[in-house]
Design an enzyme around this catalytic site. Structure first.
Site, PDB file in Angstrom:
ATOM      1  N   SER A   1       3.284  -1.854  10.606  1.00  0.00           N
ATOM      2  CA  SER A   1       4.734  -1.843  10.850  1.00  0.00           C
ATOM      3  C   SER A   1       5.415  -3.170  10.536  1.00  0.00           C
ATOM      4  O   SER A   1       6.323  -3.591  11.253  1.00  0.00           O
ATOM      5  CB  SER A   1       5.023  -1.405  12.294  1.00  0.00           C
ATOM      6  OG  SER A   1       4.576  -0.082  12.486  1.00  0.00           O
TER       7      SER A   1
ATOM      8  N   HIS B   1      -9.617   1.162   4.680  1.00  0.00           N
ATOM      9  CA  HIS B   1      -8.362   1.389   5.410  1.00  0.00           C
ATOM     10  C   HIS B   1      -8.606   2.392   6.541  1.00  0.00           C
ATOM     11  O   HIS B   1      -9.404   3.322   6.384  1.00  0.00           O
ATOM     12  CB  HIS B   1      -7.285   1.915   4.449  1.00  0.00           C
ATOM     13  CG  HIS B   1      -5.931   1.935   5.078  1.00  0.00           C
ATOM     14  ND1 HIS B   1      -5.532   2.953   5.916  1.00  0.00           N
ATOM     15  CD2 HIS B   1      -4.911   1.053   5.030  1.00  0.00           C
ATOM     16  CE1 HIS B   1      -4.311   2.685   6.347  1.00  0.00           C
ATOM     17  NE2 HIS B   1      -3.909   1.532   5.828  1.00  0.00           N
TER      18      HIS B   1
ATOM     19  N   GLY C   1       2.334   2.410  10.836  1.00  0.00           N
ATOM     20  CA  GLY C   1       3.284   3.500  10.639  1.00  0.00           C
ATOM     21  C   GLY C   1       4.008   3.948  11.899  1.00  0.00           C
ATOM     22  O   GLY C   1       4.609   5.017  11.924  1.00  0.00           O
TER      23      GLY C   1
ATOM     24  N   LYS D   1       0.232   4.224  -0.314  1.00  0.00           N
ATOM     25  CA  LYS D   1      -0.396   5.423   0.266  1.00  0.00           C
ATOM     26  C   LYS D   1      -0.090   6.644  -0.607  1.00  0.00           C
ATOM     27  O   LYS D   1      -0.122   6.552  -1.844  1.00  0.00           O
ATOM     28  CB  LYS D   1       0.079   5.627   1.707  1.00  0.00           C
ATOM     29  CG  LYS D   1      -0.112   4.383   2.563  1.00  0.00           C
ATOM     30  CD  LYS D   1       0.005   4.640   4.029  1.00  0.00           C
ATOM     31  CE  LYS D   1      -0.139   3.329   4.769  1.00  0.00           C
ATOM     32  NZ  LYS D   1      -0.257   3.470   6.206  1.00  0.00           N
TER      33      LYS D   1
ATOM     34  N   GLU E   1      -7.043   4.852   7.531  1.00  0.00           N
ATOM     35  CA  GLU E   1      -6.846   6.268   7.162  1.00  0.00           C
ATOM     36  C   GLU E   1      -8.076   6.811   6.429  1.00  0.00           C
ATOM     37  O   GLU E   1      -8.399   7.994   6.556  1.00  0.00           O
ATOM     38  CB  GLU E   1      -5.558   6.415   6.333  1.00  0.00           C
ATOM     39  CG  GLU E   1      -4.326   6.302   7.226  1.00  0.00           C
ATOM     40  CD  GLU E   1      -3.120   5.629   6.586  1.00  0.00           C
ATOM     41  OE1 GLU E   1      -3.021   5.595   5.347  1.00  0.00           O
ATOM     42  OE2 GLU E   1      -2.255   5.126   7.349  1.00  0.00           O
TER      43      GLU E   1
ATOM     44  N   ASN F   1       0.870  -1.176   0.000  1.00  0.00           N
ATOM     45  CA  ASN F   1       0.000   0.000   0.000  1.00  0.00           C
ATOM     46  C   ASN F   1       0.906   1.225   0.000  1.00  0.00           C
ATOM     47  O   ASN F   1       1.446   1.610   1.028  1.00  0.00           O
ATOM     48  CB  ASN F   1      -0.889  -0.042   1.262  1.00  0.00           C
ATOM     49  CG  ASN F   1      -1.704   1.220   1.448  1.00  0.00           C
ATOM     50  OD1 ASN F   1      -1.794   2.049   0.543  1.00  0.00           O
ATOM     51  ND2 ASN F   1      -2.299   1.371   2.623  1.00  0.00           N
TER      52      ASN F   1
ATOM     53  N   GLU G   1      -5.571  -4.879  10.859  1.00  0.00           N
ATOM     54  CA  GLU G   1      -4.590  -3.813  11.066  1.00  0.00           C
ATOM     55  C   GLU G   1      -4.924  -3.023  12.323  1.00  0.00           C
ATOM     56  O   GLU G   1      -5.776  -2.113  12.272  1.00  0.00           O
ATOM     57  CB  GLU G   1      -4.599  -2.846   9.875  1.00  0.00           C
ATOM     58  CG  GLU G   1      -4.260  -3.483   8.554  1.00  0.00           C
ATOM     59  CD  GLU G   1      -3.697  -2.459   7.586  1.00  0.00           C
ATOM     60  OE1 GLU G   1      -2.537  -2.609   7.195  1.00  0.00           O
ATOM     61  OE2 GLU G   1      -4.395  -1.493   7.240  1.00  0.00           O
TER      62      GLU G   1
HETATM   63  P1  PGA Z   1       2.639   0.370   7.771  1.00  0.00           P
HETATM   64  O1  PGA Z   1       1.176   0.566   7.133  1.00  0.00           O
HETATM   65  O2  PGA Z   1       3.199  -0.913   7.217  1.00  0.00           O
HETATM   66  O3  PGA Z   1       3.406   1.589   7.344  1.00  0.00           O
HETATM   67  O4  PGA Z   1       2.454   0.301   9.237  1.00  0.00           O
HETATM   68  C1  PGA Z   1       0.296  -0.504   6.969  1.00  0.00           C
HETATM   69  C2  PGA Z   1      -0.991  -0.028   6.359  1.00  0.00           C
HETATM   70  O5  PGA Z   1      -1.425   1.090   6.664  1.00  0.00           O
HETATM   71  O6  PGA Z   1      -1.616  -0.737   5.557  1.00  0.00           O
END
Ligand code: PGA
Length: 258
Positions: A214, A99, A174, A12, A101, A10, A168
């Site tokens: 992460s 997601h 992140g 982003k 976000e 992803n 998640e």
């Molecule tokens: P990350 O994000 O690996 O940077 O923690 C995962 C995600 O948001 O799908």
């Protein structure tokens, strides 16, 4: 036969130009081709919408395209939105839906996530439904139950076979603080139990359940082999070709040596 494992990148909004997107895709393709993972290891790249087509042109063999978001209507006055039909048209095979976000910044709720899941399925792509609790000490069971049942409302047993679930925990995204594999494993068991109630035990087993939050080349195998997740939804680490390829490589090596 080895079970299917999905490594979904992803990107982003980390990638901000077409040139960057093309070179990241080319780097991943080159790296994965050198690793030669077996057929059961699936690599999916989800660039930002404007880069879908340029990235798609770079893809080879088993590496496929996914989108980060979708709108559920097929056409009409929806300024700024992109439909499932449009994504299918540029050869997307997967779409991330719900997601955290999107839920946080764009107010997406269960009802909207459900509509998007159905639109993706209707256009013969696979939705990757992201669910997870906000707080580390959050009520995981309640949140997972509500988000999963909400997302799958009215989705048939036949359709759910195309669905992937990504667990998640929001606090792990992140932050560099991945969840503990044991905790992730118990959420996987919960998700399968809920799927079993909605459908059947057999159907529940056929739905891939990924982990996200992460992940990197160092911890990926703790989730894929320790917690027995069916792969990962990867954010930060997927924006670096070498690191993402290393994740594919580590899964591949571990599988061979198991
Ligand atoms: P990350 O994000 O690996 O940077 O923690 C995962 C995600 O948001 O799908």
């Amino acid at each position: 036969m080895n079970r299917d494992i999905f490594l979904v990148g992803n990107w982003k909004m980390y990638i901000t130009s077409q040139k960057e997107a093309e070179s990241l895709a080319a780097g991943v393709v080159r790296g994965v081709e050198a690793v030669k993972p077996s057929k059961n290891i699936h690599t999916v790249l989800c660039p930002p919408h404007p880069h879908l087509k340029p990235v798609q042109k770079e893809l080879k063999r088993d590496i496929v395209l996914g989108a980060q978001n979708v709108w559920h209507e097929d056409r009409g006055a929806f300024t700024g939105e992109v439909s499932a039909k449009m994504l299918k048209d540029v050869l997307c095979e997967y779409v991330i839906v719900g997601h955290s976000e999107r839920r946080k910044y764009f107010g997406e709720d269960e009802e909207l996530v459900n509509k998007k899941v159905k639109a993706v399925l209707q256009h013969n792509m696979r939705p990757i439904i992201a669910i997870g609790e906000k707080e580390r000490d959050g009520r995981v069971r309640d949140v997972i139950t509500r988000q999963l049942n909400g997302a799958l409302d009215g989705v048939s047993a036949k359709e759910v076979k195309k669905v992937l679930i990504a667990y998640e925990p929001v606090w792990a995204i992140g932050t560099g603080q991945a969840a503990q594999p044991d905790d992730v494993m118990s959420v996987r068991i919960l998700i399968r139990k809920l799927l079993g109630k909605l459908y059947s035990e057999k159907t529940a087993q056929s739905v891939p359940v990924l982990y996200g939050g992460s992940t990197d080349s160092k911890n990926i195998n703790n989730f894929v082999f320790g917690a027995e997740m069916d792969g990962a939804l990867v954010g930060g680490a997927s924006a670096k070709a070498d690191e993402f390829v290393k994740m594919v490589e580590n899964i591949s090596n571990k599988q061979v040596n198991k």
